[in-house]
Write a protein that holds these residues in place. Sequence first.
Motif, PDB file in Angstrom:
ATOM      1  N   TYR A 164      50.471  41.069  43.176  1.00  0.00           N
ATOM      2  CA  TYR A 164      49.207  42.017  43.367  1.00  0.00           C
ATOM      3  C   TYR A 164      48.038  41.163  44.237  1.00  0.00           C
ATOM      4  N   ASP A 165      47.564  42.104  45.118  1.00  0.00           N
ATOM      5  CA  ASP A 165      46.285  41.756  45.520  1.00  0.00           C
ATOM      6  C   ASP A 165      45.203  42.427  44.985  1.00  0.00           C
ATOM      7  N   ALA A 166      44.562  41.298  44.203  1.00  0.00           N
ATOM      8  CA  ALA A 166      43.237  41.756  43.150  1.00  0.00           C
ATOM      9  C   ALA A 166      42.094  41.577  43.501  1.00  0.00           C
ATOM     10  N   LEU A 167      40.934  41.844  43.219  1.00  0.00           N
ATOM     11  CA  LEU A 167      39.412  41.821  43.162  1.00  0.00           C
ATOM     12  C   LEU A 167      39.231  40.959  42.025  1.00  0.00           C
ATOM     13  N   THR A 168      38.689  39.822  42.020  1.00  0.00           N
ATOM     14  CA  THR A 168      38.547  39.153  40.691  1.00  0.00           C
ATOM     15  C   THR A 168      36.814  39.256  40.500  1.00  0.00           C
ATOM     16  N   LEU A 169      36.509  39.842  39.508  1.00  0.00           N
ATOM     17  CA  LEU A 169      35.166  39.698  39.261  1.00  0.00           C
ATOM     18  C   LEU A 169      34.769  38.811  37.973  1.00  0.00           C
ATOM     19  N   SER A 170      34.015  37.772  37.981  1.00  0.00           N
ATOM     20  CA  SER A 170      33.954  36.736  37.145  1.00  0.00           C
ATOM     21  C   SER A 170      32.635  37.064  36.495  1.00  0.00           C
ATOM     22  N   GLY A 259      37.907  33.294  46.211  1.00  0.00           N
ATOM     23  CA  GLY A 259      37.661  34.684  46.483  1.00  0.00           C
ATOM     24  C   GLY A 259      36.859  35.458  45.196  1.00  0.00           C
ATOM     25  N   ALA A 260      36.744  35.031  44.016  1.00  0.00           N
ATOM     26  CA  ALA A 260      36.086  35.481  42.890  1.00  0.00           C
ATOM     27  C   ALA A 260      34.694  35.960  43.148  1.00  0.00           C
ATOM     28  N   LYS A 261      34.076  36.855  42.625  1.00  0.00           N
ATOM     29  CA  LYS A 261      32.927  37.378  42.909  1.00  0.00           C
ATOM     30  C   LYS A 261      32.155  37.361  41.502  1.00  0.00           C
ATOM     31  N   TRP A 262      31.229  36.575  41.347  1.00  0.00           N
ATOM     32  CA  TRP A 262      30.276  36.218  40.286  1.00  0.00           C
ATOM     33  C   TRP A 262      29.419  37.202  39.789  1.00  0.00           C
ATOM     34  N   LEU A 263      29.082  37.732  38.548  1.00  0.00           N
ATOM     35  CA  LEU A 263      28.313  38.239  38.192  1.00  0.00           C
ATOM     36  C   LEU A 263      27.477  37.653  37.072  1.00  0.00           C
ATOM     37  N   PHE A 264      26.121  37.367  37.104  1.00  0.00           N
ATOM     38  CA  PHE A 264      25.358  36.720  36.192  1.00  0.00           C
ATOM     39  C   PHE A 264      24.489  37.281  35.616  1.00  0.00           C
ATOM     40  N   TRP A 265      24.267  37.034  34.104  1.00  0.00           N
ATOM     41  CA  TRP A 265      23.627  38.003  33.217  1.00  0.00           C
ATOM     42  C   TRP A 265      22.295  36.970  32.852  1.00  0.00           C
ATOM     43  N   GLY A 266      21.292  37.527  32.536  1.00  0.00           N
ATOM     44  CA  GLY A 266      20.048  37.097  31.896  1.00  0.00           C
ATOM     45  C   GLY A 266      20.215  36.613  30.454  1.00  0.00           C
ATOM     46  N   PRO A 267      19.109  36.690  29.680  1.00  0.00           N
ATOM     47  CA  PRO A 267      19.392  36.327  28.312  1.00  0.00           C
ATOM     48  C   PRO A 267      20.226  37.443  27.496  1.00  0.00           C
ATOM     49  N   GLU A 268      19.988  38.820  28.179  1.00  0.00           N
ATOM     50  CA  GLU A 268      20.871  39.813  27.524  1.00  0.00           C
ATOM     51  C   GLU A 268      21.668  40.422  28.696  1.00  0.00           C
ATOM     52  N   TYR A 281      31.112  45.558  45.317  1.00  0.00           N
ATOM     53  CA  TYR A 281      32.240  44.647  45.400  1.00  0.00           C
ATOM     54  C   TYR A 281      33.557  45.502  45.594  1.00  0.00           C
ATOM     55  N   LEU A 282      33.648  46.507  44.839  1.00  0.00           N
ATOM     56  CA  LEU A 282      34.950  47.422  44.953  1.00  0.00           C
ATOM     57  C   LEU A 282      34.873  48.174  46.107  1.00  0.00           C
ATOM     58  N   GLU A 283      33.879  48.561  46.648  1.00  0.00           N
ATOM     59  CA  GLU A 283      33.734  49.390  47.877  1.00  0.00           C
ATOM     60  C   GLU A 283      34.172  48.314  49.075  1.00  0.00           C
ATOM     61  N   GLU A 284      33.662  47.104  48.917  1.00  0.00           N
ATOM     62  CA  GLU A 284      33.996  46.160  49.913  1.00  0.00           C
ATOM     63  C   GLU A 284      35.261  45.888  50.183  1.00  0.00           C
ATOM     64  N   PHE A 285      36.074  45.832  48.858  1.00  0.00           N
ATOM     65  CA  PHE A 285      37.431  45.626  48.918  1.00  0.00           C
ATOM     66  C   PHE A 285      38.364  46.721  49.260  1.00  0.00           C
ATOM     67  N   GLY A 286      37.589  47.824  49.379  1.00  0.00           N
ATOM     68  CA  GLY A 286      38.358  48.999  49.612  1.00  0.00           C
ATOM     69  C   GLY A 286      39.247  49.655  48.516  1.00  0.00           C
ATOM     70  N   LEU A 287      38.648  49.477  47.303  1.00  0.00           N
ATOM     71  CA  LEU A 287      39.422  50.090  45.941  1.00  0.00           C
ATOM     72  C   LEU A 287      38.487  51.371  45.799  1.00  0.00           C
TER      73      LEU A 287
END
Length: 288
Positions: A164-170, A259-268, A281-287
């Motif tokens: 599978y050609d997948a977009l990874t969001l971490s 190629g993983a795209k990272w999302l970072f949260w603050g305290p909450e 990211y989904l739009e950039e990946f064409g999904l």
Amino acid sequence: MCSSDLSADSMQVYRRMDIGTAKPTPEEMRGIPHHMLDVADPEEDFSVARYVELAAPCVDDILARGKLPIVAGGTGLYLDSLLSGRTFAPFSPDGGLRARLEARFDALGGEAMLGELAAADPEAAARLHPNDRKRIVRALEVFQQTGKTISQHNRETRALPLRYDALTLSLAFQRREDMWARIDRRVDEMMAAGLAEEVRALLDSGVPVRCTAMQAIGYKEMAAALRGGGDVCAAAEEIKLRSRQYAKRQLTWFRRTEGAKWLFWGPEPDFEAACRTSTKYLEEFGLV
């Protein structure tokens, strides 16, 4: 495009293990189909090979219906194996080879069995600790059953094209201290929700303490306290420690994902911001 969720959590596959695995509730699912939850009994020796065998048809069916599969979970080996289409060395549960090797391990000890593995597969043996009973037995089993080392099998598998050609969001926290606090709060919530009672019910139903399911963080520590007359509050503190250690290993694993795209949260957690960023990211990946 509508979506369907598929769990990549090695412990959410088990029935009757809901609190300690943080399994999503019907309210949290919000009517979205969730796959690979409650597909095995706790007594079963569920494996990554079994996971891929069941999960891949779910992904294929979701794609065939024109929907977007979202594979969510923190078991990196399960996730990577599913996306890569990794194949696994055969295992014959009725052949008795694994049981014989396990008995031999218990009789001779890890040092001796690791020495036997080193003679057949020095590459695999160099990566293992003498106490790693499961992996030593598995490596010897593969060699004796197929005549091929597990190292050779893994190299051949990694050479195959991705399934599978997948977009990874971490997802991670900006500050480690915020993640620790979140873990501690989550364990406290599990205790309040009845984690000790859930583990006691599993033990009372005859689930063996040595089975794979009962080695999960939360269950192993609580089972030890319940069986030994220990303090469940002390067990909860150990669960927090083990969870923090596991979270560190998870981050190490997923940082290796190219190629993983990272999302970072603050305290909450900020779900709205995460949704906006993920959509971009989904739009950039064409999904979408």
